[in-house]
Motif scaffolding. Structure first.
Motif, PDB file in Angstrom:
ATOM      1  N   VAL A 180       4.797  19.780 -29.096  1.00  0.00           N
ATOM      2  CA  VAL A 180       6.014  19.682 -28.282  1.00  0.00           C
ATOM      3  C   VAL A 180       5.793  20.354 -26.934  1.00  0.00           C
ATOM      4  O   VAL A 180       5.292  21.483 -26.879  1.00  0.00           O
ATOM      5  N   ARG A 181       6.170  19.645 -25.864  1.00  0.00           N
ATOM      6  CA  ARG A 181       6.110  20.268 -24.548  1.00  0.00           C
ATOM      7  C   ARG A 181       7.209  19.712 -23.653  1.00  0.00           C
ATOM      8  O   ARG A 181       7.720  18.609 -23.864  1.00  0.00           O
ATOM      9  N   VAL A 182       7.584  20.501 -22.661  1.00  0.00           N
ATOM     10  CA  VAL A 182       8.550  20.092 -21.657  1.00  0.00           C
ATOM     11  C   VAL A 182       7.879  20.167 -20.291  1.00  0.00           C
ATOM     12  O   VAL A 182       6.882  20.874 -20.110  1.00  0.00           O
ATOM     13  N   HIS A 183       8.423  19.423 -19.323  1.00  0.00           N
ATOM     14  CA  HIS A 183       7.805  19.435 -18.001  1.00  0.00           C
ATOM     15  C   HIS A 183       8.850  19.241 -16.906  1.00  0.00           C
ATOM     16  O   HIS A 183       9.944  18.695 -17.133  1.00  0.00           O
ATOM     17  N   LEU A 184       8.487  19.689 -15.728  1.00  0.00           N
ATOM     18  CA  LEU A 184       9.262  19.480 -14.512  1.00  0.00           C
ATOM     19  C   LEU A 184       8.293  18.944 -13.468  1.00  0.00           C
ATOM     20  O   LEU A 184       7.250  19.560 -13.218  1.00  0.00           O
ATOM     21  N   GLU A 185       8.620  17.785 -12.868  1.00  0.00           N
ATOM     22  CA  GLU A 185       7.681  17.158 -11.942  1.00  0.00           C
ATOM     23  C   GLU A 185       8.358  16.804 -10.621  1.00  0.00           C
ATOM     24  O   GLU A 185       9.482  16.304 -10.589  1.00  0.00           O
ATOM     25  N   TYR A 186       7.618  17.020  -9.534  1.00  0.00           N
ATOM     26  CA  TYR A 186       7.990  16.560  -8.198  1.00  0.00           C
ATOM     27  C   TYR A 186       7.014  15.471  -7.785  1.00  0.00           C
ATOM     28  O   TYR A 186       5.799  15.642  -7.908  1.00  0.00           O
ATOM     29  N   LEU A 187       7.542  14.347  -7.324  1.00  0.00           N
ATOM     30  CA  LEU A 187       6.718  13.207  -6.928  1.00  0.00           C
ATOM     31  C   LEU A 187       7.183  12.690  -5.573  1.00  0.00           C
ATOM     32  O   LEU A 187       8.374  12.428  -5.367  1.00  0.00           O
ATOM     33  N   TYR A 188       6.228  12.545  -4.648  1.00  0.00           N
ATOM     34  CA  TYR A 188       6.527  11.967  -3.332  1.00  0.00           C
ATOM     35  C   TYR A 188       5.595  10.787  -3.111  1.00  0.00           C
ATOM     36  O   TYR A 188       4.365  10.921  -3.213  1.00  0.00           O
ATOM     37  N   GLN A 189       6.196   9.645  -2.801  1.00  0.00           N
ATOM     38  CA  GLN A 189       5.414   8.428  -2.581  1.00  0.00           C
ATOM     39  C   GLN A 189       5.817   7.813  -1.251  1.00  0.00           C
ATOM     40  O   GLN A 189       7.007   7.582  -0.996  1.00  0.00           O
ATOM     41  N   ASP A 190       4.829   7.542  -0.413  1.00  0.00           N
ATOM     42  CA  ASP A 190       5.073   7.021   0.933  1.00  0.00           C
ATOM     43  C   ASP A 190       4.416   5.644   1.065  1.00  0.00           C
ATOM     44  O   ASP A 190       3.202   5.548   1.240  1.00  0.00           O
ATOM     45  N   PRO A 191       5.200   4.566   0.998  1.00  0.00           N
ATOM     46  CA  PRO A 191       4.631   3.223   1.137  1.00  0.00           C
ATOM     47  C   PRO A 191       4.341   2.881   2.595  1.00  0.00           C
ATOM     48  O   PRO A 191       4.979   3.415   3.509  1.00  0.00           O
ATOM     49  N   GLU A 192       3.387   2.002   2.796  1.00  0.00           N
ATOM     50  CA  GLU A 192       3.062   1.584   4.153  1.00  0.00           C
ATOM     51  C   GLU A 192       4.189   0.759   4.754  1.00  0.00           C
ATOM     52  O   GLU A 192       4.441   0.811   5.947  1.00  0.00           O
ATOM     53  N   SER A 193       4.892  -0.004   3.918  1.00  0.00           N
ATOM     54  CA  SER A 193       6.057  -0.772   4.342  1.00  0.00           C
ATOM     55  C   SER A 193       7.235  -0.362   3.466  1.00  0.00           C
ATOM     56  O   SER A 193       7.154  -0.442   2.241  1.00  0.00           O
ATOM     57  N   GLY A 194       8.305   0.105   4.085  1.00  0.00           N
ATOM     58  CA  GLY A 194       9.459   0.519   3.302  1.00  0.00           C
ATOM     59  C   GLY A 194       9.702   2.004   3.379  1.00  0.00           C
ATOM     60  O   GLY A 194       9.011   2.750   4.080  1.00  0.00           O
TER      61      GLY A 194
ATOM     62  N   SER B 180       0.845  -1.194   0.000  1.00  0.00           N
ATOM     63  CA  SER B 180       0.000   0.000   0.000  1.00  0.00           C
ATOM     64  C   SER B 180       0.883   1.247   0.000  1.00  0.00           C
ATOM     65  O   SER B 180       1.991   1.250   0.546  1.00  0.00           O
ATOM     66  N   PHE B 181       0.376   2.314  -0.602  1.00  0.00           N
ATOM     67  CA  PHE B 181       1.135   3.563  -0.632  1.00  0.00           C
ATOM     68  C   PHE B 181       0.192   4.723  -0.866  1.00  0.00           C
ATOM     69  O   PHE B 181      -0.946   4.558  -1.311  1.00  0.00           O
ATOM     70  N   SER B 182       0.685   5.906  -0.577  1.00  0.00           N
ATOM     71  CA  SER B 182      -0.032   7.145  -0.890  1.00  0.00           C
ATOM     72  C   SER B 182       1.007   8.191  -1.266  1.00  0.00           C
ATOM     73  O   SER B 182       2.219   7.987  -1.056  1.00  0.00           O
ATOM     74  N   GLY B 183       0.552   9.313  -1.815  1.00  0.00           N
ATOM     75  CA  GLY B 183       1.520  10.333  -2.190  1.00  0.00           C
ATOM     76  C   GLY B 183       0.893  11.507  -2.910  1.00  0.00           C
ATOM     77  O   GLY B 183      -0.324  11.576  -3.107  1.00  0.00           O
ATOM     78  N   ILE B 184       1.760  12.419  -3.312  1.00  0.00           N
ATOM     79  CA  ILE B 184       1.352  13.614  -4.038  1.00  0.00           C
ATOM     80  C   ILE B 184       2.340  13.874  -5.170  1.00  0.00           C
ATOM     81  O   ILE B 184       3.477  13.377  -5.157  1.00  0.00           O
ATOM     82  N   ASN B 185       1.918  14.642  -6.150  1.00  0.00           N
ATOM     83  CA  ASN B 185       2.828  15.064  -7.207  1.00  0.00           C
ATOM     84  C   ASN B 185       2.442  16.458  -7.674  1.00  0.00           C
ATOM     85  O   ASN B 185       1.290  16.895  -7.546  1.00  0.00           O
ATOM     86  N   LEU B 186       3.427  17.155  -8.222  1.00  0.00           N
ATOM     87  CA  LEU B 186       3.238  18.523  -8.716  1.00  0.00           C
ATOM     88  C   LEU B 186       4.038  18.670 -10.000  1.00  0.00           C
ATOM     89  O   LEU B 186       5.227  18.337 -10.038  1.00  0.00           O
ATOM     90  N   THR B 187       3.383  19.151 -11.046  1.00  0.00           N
ATOM     91  CA  THR B 187       4.015  19.242 -12.365  1.00  0.00           C
ATOM     92  C   THR B 187       3.817  20.631 -12.962  1.00  0.00           C
ATOM     93  O   THR B 187       2.726  21.205 -12.884  1.00  0.00           O
TER      94      THR B 187
END
Length: 364
Positions: free
Chosen positions: A331-345, A315-322
């Motif tokens: 044509v497009r470019v992107h910058l992304e921040y991703l945070y993922q928090d697993p229940e185990s690990g 199981s996991f939860s998280g957020i992202n921002l792009t």
């Protein structure tokens, strides 16, 4: 004055022609005009009856990842692909069509490997019927509307239900289904989709996956529901034969003052052939807002619960921002921040910068 002189010259030239010669010239001009018209009609007929196009999308991504134990920087791939599609009108209101699409693994030597889509079908007044490997109703009605990010795992919780567990190799892949027969009917904002997977070497009876759903797009709001029932069989691991999966999924999206808001939820019951049944669910919320100068900001929240209460839970939860910048229509470019928090690990943070180049062109 010049017009009068030119007109007089044309009249004089015409009068100088003998009557037979003039008649012959008139006949030749009429024949030439007829041939030109036939060529025009023939070209228009070919263009109307048949179509063939090549398309694709290349999506390299540079990613920095930190999972509390180590950090890595790597070239990854945002599901690059290319494909062919075509259609032919066989009757006044009936069309036969096909589509084939293949992966381009930029992060793995640029290999062309594995088909994403490979189907053919027929469409008419009463809908479309397609056969082959294709998107299931689950994705078209539910997942597609929260799948707005550039990461290959988007939408994140939805993706978790398809690939986080080995038992899904015997169950329901909610992105693509092979050996699938699907019916699609759309009218006045209403859509009905039904698909069945018939693989003679797996499942039970004549079908091992049934997936169907409905949606209604009222313009200001979109609502959808999909149901899936799967009896799986892993050709490698026979212990998974007979595993069952049942899913009820819902989606909604709307746009308020330019802000796109979408949510998708899946409630899943996994019933293995040996062992107790497990309840799982996934939630994805996606938002997008356009900014001046062709910028766009996107953000999302996701949560996947696999029903495992032990230390091996995935199981996991998280957020992202792009942040995206459209450099051209294709044509497009992107910058992304991703945070993922697993229940185990350990939790994982990723920062990615990527480029997306889309192309398409008619071959006929």
């Amino acid at each position: 004055m010049r017009t009068l002189i030119l007109t007089s010259a044309v009249i004089s030239a015409s009068l100088s022609l003998s009557q037979p010669a003039f008649a012959d010239l008139e006949q030749r001009l009429a024949q030439l005009e007829k041939e030109i018209e036939q060529m025009r009609k023939s070209k228009a007929h070919r263009q109307h009856d048949s179509d063939l196009s090549l398309y694709g999308s290349f999506r390299p991504v540079l990613t920095y990842s930190d999972d509390d134990k180590k950090t890595t920087t790597d070239i990854q791939d945002g599901l690059s692909r290319f494909g062919l599609k075509g259609s032919t009108n066989v009757m006044e209101s009936t069309q036969v069509f096909f589509q084939g699409e293949w992966n381009v693994k930029i992060a793995d030597g640029g290999q062309i490997d594995g088909a994403r889509l490979a189907f053919a079908g027929i469409s008419g007044e009463y809908g479309k019927l397609t056969l082959g490997k294709q998107r299931p109703p689950q994705y078209l009605l539910i997942g597609e509307h929260v799948d707005i990010f550039n990461h290959r795992a988007s939408p994140y919780a939805y993706d978790g239900t398809a690939f986080a567990h080995g038992d899904t190799t015997a169950g329901f892949n909610n992105f693509f289904i092979d050996n699938s027969t699907m019916y699609d009917y759309q009218r006045n904002g209403f859509r009905f989709l039904a698909a069945v997977r018939t693989d003679g070497s797996s499942g039970e009876n004549s079908a091992d996956i049934v997936n169907a759903g409905v949606s209604f797009d009222a313009g200001v709001v979109y609502l959808a529901y999909a149901y899936a029932d799967s009896t799986g069989a892993d050709k490698v691991n026979s212990e998974l034969v007979g595993d069952k999966l049942e899913s009820n999924a819902f989606a909604i999206h709307t746009t308020l003052a330019g802000l796109y808001i979408a949510a998708a939820y899946q409630d899943i019951t996994f019933d293995p052939a040996a062992g107790k049944s497990v309840d799982r669910n996934s939630t994805d919320v996606s938002l997008a807002y356009p900014l001046p100068r062709r910028f766009k900001v996107k953000t999302g929240y996701f949560d996947y619960d696999d029903g495992d209460k032990t230390g091996s839970s995935r199981s996991f939860s998280g957020i992202n921002l792009t942040l995206e910048k459209q450099l051209a229509d294709n044509v497009r470019v992107h910058l992304e921040y991703l945070y993922q928090d697993p229940e185990s690990g350990d939790s994982t943070t990723q920062i990615s910068a990527g480029l997306r180049y889309d192309f398409s062109g008619n071959l006929l």
